[in-house]
Design a protein around this motif. Sequence first.
Motif, PDB file in Angstrom:
ATOM      1  N   LEU A 141       0.845  -1.190   0.000  1.00  0.00           N
ATOM      2  CA  LEU A 141       0.000   0.000   0.000  1.00  0.00           C
ATOM      3  C   LEU A 141       0.881   1.240   0.000  1.00  0.00           C
ATOM      4  CD1 LEU A 141      -2.897   1.167   0.325  1.00  0.00           C
ATOM      5  CD2 LEU A 141      -2.557   1.009   2.801  1.00  0.00           C
ATOM      6  N   THR A 142       2.010   1.131   0.658  1.00  0.00           N
ATOM      7  CA  THR A 142       3.013   2.189   0.669  1.00  0.00           C
ATOM      8  C   THR A 142       4.372   1.537   0.838  1.00  0.00           C
ATOM      9  OG1 THR A 142       3.685   4.275   1.707  1.00  0.00           O
ATOM     10  CG2 THR A 142       2.903   2.544   3.174  1.00  0.00           C
ATOM     11  N   GLY A 143       5.430   2.318   0.667  1.00  0.00           N
ATOM     12  CA  GLY A 143       6.755   1.722   0.755  1.00  0.00           C
ATOM     13  C   GLY A 143       7.868   2.735   0.923  1.00  0.00           C
ATOM     14  N   TRP A 144       9.089   2.243   0.870  1.00  0.00           N
ATOM     15  CA  TRP A 144      10.271   3.060   1.070  1.00  0.00           C
ATOM     16  C   TRP A 144      10.380   4.171   0.030  1.00  0.00           C
ATOM     17  CZ3 TRP A 144      13.079   4.541   4.766  1.00  0.00           C
ATOM     18  CH2 TRP A 144      14.406   4.938   4.622  1.00  0.00           C
ATOM     19  N   ALA A 145      10.067   3.864  -1.218  1.00  0.00           N
ATOM     20  CA  ALA A 145      10.130   4.870  -2.279  1.00  0.00           C
ATOM     21  C   ALA A 145       9.090   5.960  -2.071  1.00  0.00           C
ATOM     22  CB  ALA A 145       9.930   4.213  -3.652  1.00  0.00           C
ATOM     23  N   GLN A 146       7.925   5.566  -1.535  1.00  0.00           N
ATOM     24  CA  GLN A 146       6.839   6.537  -1.353  1.00  0.00           C
ATOM     25  C   GLN A 146       7.168   7.601  -0.303  1.00  0.00           C
ATOM     26  OE1 GLN A 146       6.126   3.274  -2.344  1.00  0.00           O
ATOM     27  NE2 GLN A 146       5.769   4.435  -4.216  1.00  0.00           N
ATOM     28  N   ILE A 147       8.001   7.276   0.655  1.00  0.00           N
ATOM     29  CA  ILE A 147       8.354   8.288   1.663  1.00  0.00           C
ATOM     30  C   ILE A 147       9.663   8.984   1.308  1.00  0.00           C
ATOM     31  CG2 ILE A 147       7.121   7.053   3.471  1.00  0.00           C
ATOM     32  CD1 ILE A 147       9.842   6.227   4.618  1.00  0.00           C
ATOM     33  N   ASN A 148      10.180   8.662   0.127  1.00  0.00           N
ATOM     34  CA  ASN A 148      11.420   9.296  -0.324  1.00  0.00           C
ATOM     35  C   ASN A 148      11.258   9.943  -1.697  1.00  0.00           C
ATOM     36  OD1 ASN A 148      13.831   8.682   1.600  1.00  0.00           O
ATOM     37  ND2 ASN A 148      12.677   6.763   1.512  1.00  0.00           N
ATOM     38  N   GLY A 149      10.059  10.457  -1.945  1.00  0.00           N
ATOM     39  CA  GLY A 149       9.858  11.164  -3.197  1.00  0.00           C
ATOM     40  C   GLY A 149       8.523  10.937  -3.853  1.00  0.00           C
ATOM     41  N   ARG A 150       7.929   9.775  -3.631  1.00  0.00           N
ATOM     42  CA  ARG A 150       6.608   9.452  -4.146  1.00  0.00           C
ATOM     43  C   ARG A 150       6.516   9.656  -5.651  1.00  0.00           C
ATOM     44  NH1 ARG A 150       1.057  11.326  -1.023  1.00  0.00           N
ATOM     45  NH2 ARG A 150      -0.304   9.701  -1.878  1.00  0.00           N
ATOM     46  N   ASP A 151       5.634  10.530  -6.150  1.00  0.00           N
ATOM     47  CA  ASP A 151       5.412  10.694  -7.576  1.00  0.00           C
ATOM     48  C   ASP A 151       6.561  11.395  -8.301  1.00  0.00           C
ATOM     49  OD1 ASP A 151       2.935   9.588  -7.041  1.00  0.00           O
ATOM     50  OD2 ASP A 151       1.919  11.516  -6.942  1.00  0.00           O
ATOM     51  N   GLU A 152       7.429  12.043  -7.562  1.00  0.00           N
ATOM     52  CA  GLU A 152       8.485  12.831  -8.194  1.00  0.00           C
ATOM     53  C   GLU A 152       9.668  11.985  -8.655  1.00  0.00           C
ATOM     54  OE1 GLU A 152       9.387  15.438  -5.000  1.00  0.00           O
ATOM     55  OE2 GLU A 152       7.806  16.877  -5.477  1.00  0.00           O
ATOM     56  N   LEU A 153       9.737  10.735  -8.257  1.00  0.00           N
ATOM     57  CA  LEU A 153      10.909   9.911  -8.526  1.00  0.00           C
ATOM     58  C   LEU A 153      10.933   9.337  -9.943  1.00  0.00           C
ATOM     59  CD1 LEU A 153      10.993   7.808  -5.236  1.00  0.00           C
ATOM     60  CD2 LEU A 153      12.454   9.756  -5.813  1.00  0.00           C
ATOM     61  N   PRO A 154      12.084   9.404 -10.618  1.00  0.00           N
ATOM     62  CA  PRO A 154      12.225   8.711 -11.904  1.00  0.00           C
ATOM     63  C   PRO A 154      12.300   7.213 -11.651  1.00  0.00           C
ATOM     64  CG  PRO A 154      14.300   9.715 -11.254  1.00  0.00           C
ATOM     65  CD  PRO A 154      13.263  10.211 -10.276  1.00  0.00           C
ATOM     66  N   ILE A 155      12.032   6.430 -12.669  1.00  0.00           N
ATOM     67  CA  ILE A 155      11.934   4.980 -12.526  1.00  0.00           C
ATOM     68  C   ILE A 155      13.201   4.350 -11.962  1.00  0.00           C
ATOM     69  CG2 ILE A 155      11.848   2.832 -13.874  1.00  0.00           C
ATOM     70  CD1 ILE A 155       9.647   4.136 -15.544  1.00  0.00           C
ATOM     71  N   ASP A 156      14.381   4.790 -12.422  1.00  0.00           N
ATOM     72  CA  ASP A 156      15.614   4.153 -11.954  1.00  0.00           C
ATOM     73  C   ASP A 156      15.842   4.395 -10.461  1.00  0.00           C
ATOM     74  OD1 ASP A 156      16.045   6.869 -12.439  1.00  0.00           O
ATOM     75  OD2 ASP A 156      18.149   6.596 -12.961  1.00  0.00           O
ATOM     76  N   VAL A 157      15.530   5.601 -10.006  1.00  0.00           N
ATOM     77  CA  VAL A 157      15.698   5.929  -8.582  1.00  0.00           C
ATOM     78  C   VAL A 157      14.675   5.168  -7.746  1.00  0.00           C
ATOM     79  CG1 VAL A 157      15.623   7.762  -6.859  1.00  0.00           C
ATOM     80  CG2 VAL A 157      16.638   8.204  -9.097  1.00  0.00           C
ATOM     81  N   LYS A 158      13.432   5.143  -8.214  1.00  0.00           N
ATOM     82  CA  LYS A 158      12.385   4.427  -7.482  1.00  0.00           C
ATOM     83  C   LYS A 158      12.737   2.949  -7.347  1.00  0.00           C
ATOM     84  CE  LYS A 158       7.977   5.168  -8.144  1.00  0.00           C
ATOM     85  NZ  LYS A 158       6.614   5.199  -8.731  1.00  0.00           N
ATOM     86  N   SER A 159      13.233   2.356  -8.430  1.00  0.00           N
ATOM     87  CA  SER A 159      13.583   0.934  -8.409  1.00  0.00           C
ATOM     88  C   SER A 159      14.722   0.648  -7.439  1.00  0.00           C
ATOM     89  CB  SER A 159      13.960   0.465  -9.818  1.00  0.00           C
ATOM     90  OG  SER A 159      12.873   0.609 -10.707  1.00  0.00           O
TER      91      SER A 159
END
Length: 213
Positions: A141-159
């Motif tokens: 439902l949420t995760g580490w990427a979501q609290i470190n940028g959410r929608d603003e993150l590019p795919i490589d950073v999110k991954s």
Amino acid sequence: MYQTLKIKRTLDILLSLLGMIVASPFILVFIIAIKFTSKGPILFKQKRIGIHKETFNILKFRTMRIDTPSDTPTHLLNDPDQYITKIGKFLRKSSMDELPQLWNIFVGDMSIIGPRPALWNQYDLIEERDKYGANDVYPGLTGWAQINGRDELPIDVKSKLDGEYVNKISFRMDAKCFLGTIKSVLKSDGVVEGIRSDSAMEEVASSEEQVSK
């Protein structure tokens, strides 16, 4: 040990059940508001990538009008705001449109904490996550990427962040993500309306299976 002993899954079941009970008055209000402020179903379901890249149908509250152009990603619409319902704007900004996913968690499609489930056709994201083993854990439902940028993150950073979560899965890590999510939601951090990277084809009228109940 946290996963091996199924502690994480047990917590998912207990907390999602508790969440549905506690949130039931709000869920009822949202159901009434959606039903009486716009035509169409209350819920919609959308094919997403689950653990080991198996697909499942994620549930959300409907936030867009049924006359939204079909097969068009939200961010490619000329004026996406005109298609978002009045209650939909609140639901999206507050992330309350995700509440039905408590059921996905309860039945075992998802976990409370984990990488946000990719759409079945987000091939670049799926491929990138393969490098980090992020497709081999339950989506969340949420995760580490979501609290470190959410929608603003590019795919490589999110991954990479998803991979970092996979390597550090523990009760402590999940608690950190959970508390961080509460803070992010209250501040609306990283929300980019119309371009939601975890839902690139967010609520497209005819490309998803609507739920009328």
